[in-house]
Scaffold this motif. Sequence first.
Motif: not given
Length: 411
Positions: A16, A151, A276, A279-280, A283
């Motif tokens: 992060n 992410y 954001f 991005s899930v 993934k």
Amino acid sequence: MSTPELTVDARATPANRTGVYLAILQLVFTLGWTTYVIYLPKLAAQVGIAPSAVILLLMLDQAIFTISDTAMGIAADRIAALVGRLGLFVGIVTAFSCVAFVALPFVAGTGPGAQVWFIALIVIWAITSSALRAPPLTLLGKHRARPAIPYLAALAMLGYGVAGAVSPYLGVVLRNQDPRLPFVISSAVLLITTLALSAIERDLAATPTPPTRPIEETKPLGQVPAIFIASMVILALGYQLHFSINSTPFFLRFARPDELQWLLPVFWIGFNIAMFPASVVTKRRGGLIVMGAAGLFGALAVVGAELAGSLNVLIVAQFVAGAAWGCMLMSAVSAALAIGETGAEGKVVGLVFSALALATFARMAAVAGGLQKLPEYAPLLHWAPVACWSVAGAGLLVLAAGRVRQGGRKV
């Protein structure tokens, strides 16, 4: 807290931190580019370059980026094998870039006799600044597990989006200022930010990542990389035509020119917010699917902007269009790192940035040719973004569906 949870937290913290660092790096670099664009007409006039030729200088920059972004990505692949060397490479190249950038207003101030030196500095700056795009992002692909990449890519692109949002205000603030101080400040901040890259690189390399499935167990990518890059060029062209050419006229149908600085950032607000949650999905489903779906949603948003009958409807359409572009760009970085995960992460990410530069060059060529002023070409420019995003989006969805049917790995 259990030991596995501690391990996850230990991995997440450096990752992060890397995403936040890349966001800051992209923010500082993009604001520096904005500063350059704001002052270039004034600096060019000081060395005797006509205002009509400024667009040619900007096209020269994009032509150089088209080549140097990929070249820097390839160099990053070769250097990143030695931990700490990539940060050193980027830092040294950035130092040359900052020196050339700072020198621009000082050389321009000496008058028309410095025209050749002025152009030479622009070329040096354009070539060396490519080290700040693809190479830092390759760290995500080389040192992070694939599930974490979307992410982190969203975090990295956040800096790009924030810079886009504040650029209209920056233009108003800097318009009447002496260019030397902004050039010095932006270069100093950029160089200081870049010097931290080696430490970030070592932190990532020292943090263990969970094992991933070997590449050999999956089907080869085949024509996926070529189709992916071609689609990226088309998507980027759609963005350039919509935002850089069409958005201002859209808003001027309902608003005054002095209100544009508050309205144009709506696109970038959508860009920053949507990445954001997208991005899930990236993934779980892969970047190609998200790119394709975002392209289709973006095309519908552009249609909404074209047909908007009020300012409020236009604002919503611009927000959705920006959200779609944010999803496209974030998932493109994720897909590029997945495609290049055999050791070519830098090359494929570099090709993505080269595609962005090529699309920018094409948009500038259209402006230089005055196409936006010719009535017979107006419908083409207005509806071209819809065609670009819908065709490329549909093509990417078909490509992703074919990969799923064949049992290929997610990209």
